[in-house]
Design an enzyme around this catalytic site. Sequence first.
Site, short mmCIF file in Angstrom:
data_model
loop_
_atom_site.label_atom_id
_atom_site.label_comp_id
_atom_site.label_asym_id
_atom_site.label_seq_id
_atom_site.Cartn_x
_atom_site.Cartn_y
_atom_site.Cartn_z
N PRO A 15 0.65 -1.14 0.08
CA PRO A 15 0.04 -0.04 0.06
C PRO A 15 0.85 1.30 -0.13
O PRO A 15 1.54 1.64 1.17
CB PRO A 15 -0.72 -0.15 1.15
CG PRO A 15 -0.01 -0.89 2.15
CD PRO A 15 0.83 -1.94 1.32
N GLU A 16 0.96 1.85 -1.17
CA GLU A 16 1.32 3.27 -1.14
C GLU A 16 0.11 4.03 -1.73
O GLU A 16 -0.87 3.44 -1.96
CB GLU A 16 2.60 3.44 -1.95
CG GLU A 16 3.77 2.89 -1.24
CD GLU A 16 5.09 3.15 -2.05
OE1 GLU A 16 5.33 4.05 -2.72
OE2 GLU A 16 6.10 2.17 -2.01
N LYS A 23 -1.86 8.21 1.94
CA LYS A 23 -2.19 6.60 2.16
C LYS A 23 -3.24 6.33 3.00
O LYS A 23 -3.33 5.09 3.27
CB LYS A 23 -0.84 5.86 2.36
CG LYS A 23 0.28 6.28 1.76
CD LYS A 23 1.64 5.77 2.36
CE LYS A 23 2.86 6.42 1.83
NZ LYS A 23 4.11 5.92 2.39
N ARG A 73 16.13 2.29 4.90
CA ARG A 73 15.40 1.80 3.95
C ARG A 73 16.15 1.55 2.69
O ARG A 73 17.02 2.26 2.34
CB ARG A 73 14.08 2.84 3.72
CG ARG A 73 13.59 3.29 4.76
CD ARG A 73 13.00 2.35 5.58
NE ARG A 73 11.75 1.77 4.95
CZ ARG A 73 10.49 2.31 4.83
NH1 ARG A 73 10.09 3.43 5.14
NH2 ARG A 73 9.79 1.44 3.99
#
Length: 298
Positions: free
Chosen positions: A2-3, A59, A274
Site C-alpha cells: 500500500p502506497e 495513504k 530503507r
Amino acid sequence: MPELPEVEVLVRHLAPVLSGERIRTVEVRRPRVIRPGTVAAFEQALVGARFTGVSRRAKYLVFTLDASDGRAPFTLLGHLGMTGRMYVTRRSATLPVHAAVILGLGPRRFVFEDARYFGRLTLDTSALDRLGPEPLESSFTPAAFHSGLGRSRQAIKVRLLDQGLVAGVGNIYASEALFRARLSPRLAANRLNREQAARLRLAIRRVLREAIRFGSTVPLDWEGRGDGDRLFYYGRAPGATGDHYHERLAVYDRAGLPCRRCGQAIRCIVQAGRSTYYCPHCQPRRPADVQGFGPRRR
DNA sequence: CACCATGTTCCTTG
DNA sequence: CCAAGGAACATGGT
C-alpha cells in the site's frame, strides 16, 4: 503493497460497495488498530451509522459516516500499514486469522485484516494534519515542492518519504520516481536546482498516475470465487498470469538485474534504514552533459 | 536460524 | 530548539 496508488484503487472499489450501507455490528479483535480510542467509544460511534462515502488522503482511507440518531456526521480513518487489507465479503465467508476489525453490514461484512497490525482503523483523524500536498492535485506546485526541498541536506530519496513534503510517496515509488527523473537518490535535497525539482515533481506524478491506471485495469480479487472472496489486490486475482505488479517496476527490488533503459546492473543501497534502488548509469550524481541528460537548456 | 519487508511514531543523539 | 538517525511496533516470507 500500500502506497498512494494502491490505496486509491482500493478506495475506488470500496466507495460504491460501502456507500449507503448501515453498520449493524462491530467486532474489534485487535484493539491496538483503533487506538488511541477505546473499544467502547468505537463501537458506540459506529453501530447504527451509515457510510456516505470513501475517499483518500495520502495513504489514508477516509470513510465518511452519518450517525443514526441525529448526531453530527463523522470520519473514520483507515491506514493499511505494511500488510493491511480491507474488503467486503459475504457474512458466511471464513474470517482470516488476522482479522482486526469486522463491521457487520447485514448480509455482508467489511473486514480489516492485518498480519502485522501496523495499520489503523480509528476515529482519531489527527494524522491528517501532518500531511503535505497531494501529489496529483494542484496544491502540489513546482514552487512549493522546490521550497520544501530547500531547507534540508538530507538525501532526496529520504526526503521523498517525508509525508509532510508530499503525501503518499512510499519506499517503492520514491525509487521509481527518481529513476524516471534520472536523479541520484543520494543528492542532497537542498542541492536540487529548480529544473531538477520540476523534473522530479513530474516524475512523481507520472509514476503514481501510471500505477493507479495499472491497478485500475488489472483483474482484481473482488468477490472472486468460492470462499476466498476478497476485495482487491493488485495482480493477484485468481487466474491472473504472472506477476504483473512486479513487471512494471523499473528499479525497485531489481538489484543486480539489468536496467530496462541502459542495461547496467541496478544497485541497492540503504538510506535511513530503507532500501533504495537505482541505476548508477542513468542516475549519476553529476549528470553528464549528453543529449537527453542535459543539465540545462536555454 | 538469520535477515528482510510496502509505514508511522517516538526517542535519542548531535 | 531543530535535524537526522534509529528503534519500536508484530508477524510472515525467503
